[in-house]
Design a protein around this motif. Structure first.
Motif, PDB file in Angstrom:
ATOM      1  N   GLN A   1       0.924  -1.463   0.108  1.00  0.00           N
ATOM      2  CA  GLN A   1       0.068   0.227   0.148  1.00  0.00           C
ATOM      3  C   GLN A   1       0.998   1.080   0.233  1.00  0.00           C
ATOM      4  O   GLN A   1       0.683   2.293  -0.763  1.00  0.00           O
ATOM      5  CB  GLN A   1      -1.033   0.077   1.196  1.00  0.00           C
ATOM      6  N   SER A   2       1.970   1.102   0.739  1.00  0.00           N
ATOM      7  CA  SER A   2       2.601   2.451   0.827  1.00  0.00           C
ATOM      8  C   SER A   2       3.367   2.742  -0.541  1.00  0.00           C
ATOM      9  O   SER A   2       3.637   3.734  -0.780  1.00  0.00           O
ATOM     10  CB  SER A   2       3.896   2.507   2.112  1.00  0.00           C
ATOM     11  N   ALA A   3       3.893   1.595  -1.045  1.00  0.00           N
ATOM     12  CA  ALA A   3       4.713   1.846  -2.187  1.00  0.00           C
ATOM     13  C   ALA A   3       3.639   2.035  -3.470  1.00  0.00           C
ATOM     14  O   ALA A   3       4.109   2.975  -4.401  1.00  0.00           O
ATOM     15  CB  ALA A   3       5.455   0.370  -2.925  1.00  0.00           C
ATOM     16  N   THR A   4       2.447   1.730  -3.629  1.00  0.00           N
ATOM     17  CA  THR A   4       1.548   2.154  -4.287  1.00  0.00           C
ATOM     18  C   THR A   4       1.381   3.776  -4.264  1.00  0.00           C
ATOM     19  O   THR A   4       1.250   4.500  -5.208  1.00  0.00           O
ATOM     20  CB  THR A   4       0.254   1.393  -4.129  1.00  0.00           C
ATOM     21  N   SER A   5       1.192   4.029  -2.796  1.00  0.00           N
ATOM     22  CA  SER A   5       0.883   5.400  -2.731  1.00  0.00           C
ATOM     23  C   SER A   5       2.123   6.313  -3.277  1.00  0.00           C
ATOM     24  O   SER A   5       1.715   7.424  -3.830  1.00  0.00           O
ATOM     25  CB  SER A   5       0.756   5.853  -1.096  1.00  0.00           C
ATOM     26  N   ARG A   6       3.281   5.820  -3.003  1.00  0.00           N
ATOM     27  CA  ARG A   6       4.472   6.804  -3.695  1.00  0.00           C
ATOM     28  C   ARG A   6       4.410   6.502  -5.201  1.00  0.00           C
ATOM     29  O   ARG A   6       4.592   7.579  -5.912  1.00  0.00           O
ATOM     30  CB  ARG A   6       5.655   5.655  -3.111  1.00  0.00           C
ATOM     31  N   LEU A   7       3.949   5.391  -5.850  1.00  0.00           N
ATOM     32  CA  LEU A   7       3.890   5.269  -7.328  1.00  0.00           C
ATOM     33  C   LEU A   7       2.867   6.200  -7.556  1.00  0.00           C
ATOM     34  O   LEU A   7       3.071   7.089  -8.536  1.00  0.00           O
ATOM     35  CB  LEU A   7       3.244   4.074  -7.644  1.00  0.00           C
ATOM     36  N   VAL A   8       1.638   6.436  -7.333  1.00  0.00           N
ATOM     37  CA  VAL A   8       0.736   7.379  -7.544  1.00  0.00           C
ATOM     38  C   VAL A   8       1.102   8.812  -7.155  1.00  0.00           C
ATOM     39  O   VAL A   8       0.907   9.600  -8.032  1.00  0.00           O
ATOM     40  CB  VAL A   8      -0.895   6.993  -6.650  1.00  0.00           C
ATOM     41  N   ALA A   9       1.763   9.049  -6.279  1.00  0.00           N
ATOM     42  CA  ALA A   9       2.482  10.619  -6.065  1.00  0.00           C
ATOM     43  C   ALA A   9       3.248  10.768  -7.255  1.00  0.00           C
ATOM     44  O   ALA A   9       3.079  11.751  -7.741  1.00  0.00           O
ATOM     45  CB  ALA A   9       2.957  10.475  -4.621  1.00  0.00           C
ATOM     46  N   ARG A  10       4.050   9.960  -7.562  1.00  0.00           N
ATOM     47  CA  ARG A  10       4.971  10.063  -8.570  1.00  0.00           C
ATOM     48  C   ARG A  10       4.105  10.174  -9.811  1.00  0.00           C
ATOM     49  O   ARG A  10       4.594  11.315 -10.770  1.00  0.00           O
ATOM     50  CB  ARG A  10       6.251   8.944  -8.718  1.00  0.00           C
ATOM     51  N   MET A  11       3.424   9.658 -10.280  1.00  0.00           N
ATOM     52  CA  MET A  11       2.433   9.524 -11.504  1.00  0.00           C
ATOM     53  C   MET A  11       1.645  10.852 -11.325  1.00  0.00           C
ATOM     54  O   MET A  11       1.614  11.587 -12.484  1.00  0.00           O
ATOM     55  CB  MET A  11       1.576   8.621 -11.723  1.00  0.00           C
ATOM     56  N   GLU A  12       1.302  11.092 -10.153  1.00  0.00           N
ATOM     57  CA  GLU A  12       0.668  12.646 -10.229  1.00  0.00           C
ATOM     58  C   GLU A  12       1.610  13.802 -10.605  1.00  0.00           C
ATOM     59  O   GLU A  12       1.155  14.769 -11.057  1.00  0.00           O
ATOM     60  CB  GLU A  12      -0.018  12.903  -8.637  1.00  0.00           C
ATOM     61  N   ARG A  13       2.818  13.951  -9.885  1.00  0.00           N
ATOM     62  CA  ARG A  13       3.774  14.780 -10.118  1.00  0.00           C
ATOM     63  C   ARG A  13       3.913  14.659 -11.747  1.00  0.00           C
ATOM     64  O   ARG A  13       4.148  16.156 -12.404  1.00  0.00           O
ATOM     65  CB  ARG A  13       4.955  14.590  -9.533  1.00  0.00           C
ATOM     66  N   GLU A  14       4.153  13.714 -12.539  1.00  0.00           N
ATOM     67  CA  GLU A  14       4.258  13.629 -13.886  1.00  0.00           C
ATOM     68  C   GLU A  14       2.984  14.101 -14.728  1.00  0.00           C
ATOM     69  O   GLU A  14       3.148  14.151 -15.714  1.00  0.00           O
ATOM     70  CB  GLU A  14       4.656  12.256 -14.094  1.00  0.00           C
ATOM     71  N   GLY A  15       1.950  14.371 -14.010  1.00  0.00           N
ATOM     72  CA  GLY A  15       0.641  14.568 -14.777  1.00  0.00           C
ATOM     73  C   GLY A  15      -0.079  13.451 -15.384  1.00  0.00           C
ATOM     74  O   GLY A  15      -1.010  13.755 -16.313  1.00  0.00           O
ATOM     75  N   LEU A  16       0.143  12.353 -15.005  1.00  0.00           N
ATOM     76  CA  LEU A  16      -0.625  11.148 -15.621  1.00  0.00           C
ATOM     77  C   LEU A  16      -1.904  10.783 -14.817  1.00  0.00           C
ATOM     78  O   LEU A  16      -2.764  10.280 -15.446  1.00  0.00           O
ATOM     79  CB  LEU A  16       0.413  10.023 -15.569  1.00  0.00           C
ATOM     80  N   VAL A  17      -1.827  10.955 -13.483  1.00  0.00           N
ATOM     81  CA  VAL A  17      -3.015  10.855 -12.740  1.00  0.00           C
ATOM     82  C   VAL A  17      -3.330  11.954 -11.753  1.00  0.00           C
ATOM     83  O   VAL A  17      -2.454  12.948 -11.467  1.00  0.00           O
ATOM     84  CB  VAL A  17      -2.905   9.215 -11.939  1.00  0.00           C
ATOM     85  N   GLU A  18      -4.506  11.918 -11.288  1.00  0.00           N
ATOM     86  CA  GLU A  18      -5.042  12.978 -10.466  1.00  0.00           C
ATOM     87  C   GLU A  18      -5.665  12.040  -9.262  1.00  0.00           C
ATOM     88  O   GLU A  18      -6.244  11.189  -9.490  1.00  0.00           O
ATOM     89  CB  GLU A  18      -5.869  13.884 -10.772  1.00  0.00           C
ATOM     90  N   ARG A  19      -5.516  12.709  -8.058  1.00  0.00           N
ATOM     91  CA  ARG A  19      -6.185  12.081  -6.728  1.00  0.00           C
ATOM     92  C   ARG A  19      -7.412  12.728  -6.365  1.00  0.00           C
ATOM     93  O   ARG A  19      -7.278  14.098  -6.237  1.00  0.00           O
ATOM     94  CB  ARG A  19      -5.388  11.867  -5.685  1.00  0.00           C
ATOM     95  N   SER A  20      -8.318  12.324  -5.854  1.00  0.00           N
ATOM     96  CA  SER A  20      -9.545  12.927  -5.258  1.00  0.00           C
ATOM     97  C   SER A  20      -9.892  12.156  -3.974  1.00  0.00           C
ATOM     98  O   SER A  20      -9.805  10.965  -3.964  1.00  0.00           O
ATOM     99  CB  SER A  20     -10.638  13.211  -6.188  1.00  0.00           C
ATOM    100  N   MET A  21     -10.586  12.931  -3.157  1.00  0.00           N
ATOM    101  CA  MET A  21     -10.926  12.096  -1.865  1.00  0.00           C
ATOM    102  C   MET A  21     -12.595  11.724  -1.902  1.00  0.00           C
ATOM    103  O   MET A  21     -13.412  12.243  -2.761  1.00  0.00           O
ATOM    104  CB  MET A  21     -11.184  13.179  -0.658  1.00  0.00           C
ATOM    105  N   CYS A  22     -12.822  10.626  -1.615  1.00  0.00           N
ATOM    106  CA  CYS A  22     -14.051   9.808  -1.662  1.00  0.00           C
ATOM    107  C   CYS A  22     -15.032  10.671  -0.534  1.00  0.00           C
ATOM    108  O   CYS A  22     -14.804  10.934   0.495  1.00  0.00           O
ATOM    109  CB  CYS A  22     -13.855   8.358  -1.228  1.00  0.00           C
ATOM    110  N   GLU A  23     -15.978  10.911  -1.384  1.00  0.00           N
ATOM    111  CA  GLU A  23     -17.066  11.941  -0.614  1.00  0.00           C
ATOM    112  C   GLU A  23     -17.680  11.117   0.551  1.00  0.00           C
ATOM    113  O   GLU A  23     -17.955  11.591   1.620  1.00  0.00           O
ATOM    114  CB  GLU A  23     -18.141  12.396  -1.471  1.00  0.00           C
ATOM    115  N   ASP A  24     -17.969   9.563   0.412  1.00  0.00           N
ATOM    116  CA  ASP A  24     -18.549   8.767   1.374  1.00  0.00           C
ATOM    117  C   ASP A  24     -17.706   8.664   2.431  1.00  0.00           C
ATOM    118  O   ASP A  24     -18.165   8.282   3.429  1.00  0.00           O
ATOM    119  CB  ASP A  24     -19.183   7.704   0.849  1.00  0.00           C
ATOM    120  N   ASP A  25     -16.533   8.435   2.104  1.00  0.00           N
ATOM    121  CA  ASP A  25     -15.306   7.952   3.092  1.00  0.00           C
ATOM    122  C   ASP A  25     -14.241   8.863   3.073  1.00  0.00           C
ATOM    123  O   ASP A  25     -13.363   8.442   2.108  1.00  0.00           O
ATOM    124  CB  ASP A  25     -15.127   6.269   2.647  1.00  0.00           C
ATOM    125  N   ARG A  26     -14.026   9.774   3.954  1.00  0.00           N
ATOM    126  CA  ARG A  26     -13.136  10.466   3.703  1.00  0.00           C
ATOM    127  C   ARG A  26     -11.623   9.923   3.854  1.00  0.00           C
ATOM    128  O   ARG A  26     -10.568  10.543   3.499  1.00  0.00           O
ATOM    129  CB  ARG A  26     -13.148  11.627   5.019  1.00  0.00           C
TER     130      ARG A  26
END
Length: 124
Positions: free
Chosen positions: A68-93
């Protein structure tokens, strides 16, 4: 289990490990060289594009076979590169959704033929 059966089982296991290493290495090399992404980034993008919807971070963890932590770092890196965006779940913060961007979709479409080419070469 007999010695013969055990040796056969171990041979199959080592053959599988060897094939995985060969294919993963070739994918990593060609995807980086041609498209500037690694195999893990490609797998995450493929999940996001083909799912046709946003994914929870935990779903990506299952697809990319990272902690889970390695995936979180992967997503953060991909977000910095403009490949993905993260958003919060409205039902479960506590929940985080990952969405592919247009740049991520474009990079996936460009890299997909390379990915399939390597698979066809090494698995056919």
């Amino acid at each position: 289990m007999s010695d013969v059966a055990e040796r056969g089982l171990l041979r199959q296991w080592h053959d599988l490990l060897s094939l995985h290493a060969t294919v993963s290495g070739a994918l990593e090399s060609r995807l980086q060289e041609r498209h500037g992404i690694g195999v893990t980034e490609f797998e995450a993008l493929e999940q996001l594009v083909t799912a046709g919807r946003q994914c929870r971070g935990t779903e990506l963890t299952e697809v990319v076979h990272l902690s889970q932590s390695a995936t979180s770092r992967l997503v953060a890196r991909m977000e910095r590169e403009g490949l993905v965006e993260r958003s919060m779940c409205e039902d479960d913060r506590r929940g985080v959704f990952v969405n592919v961007t247009e740049e991520g979709r474009r990079r996936y479409q460009e890299a997909k033929p390379t990915h399939r080419e390597v698979l066809a070469e090494l698995l056919s």
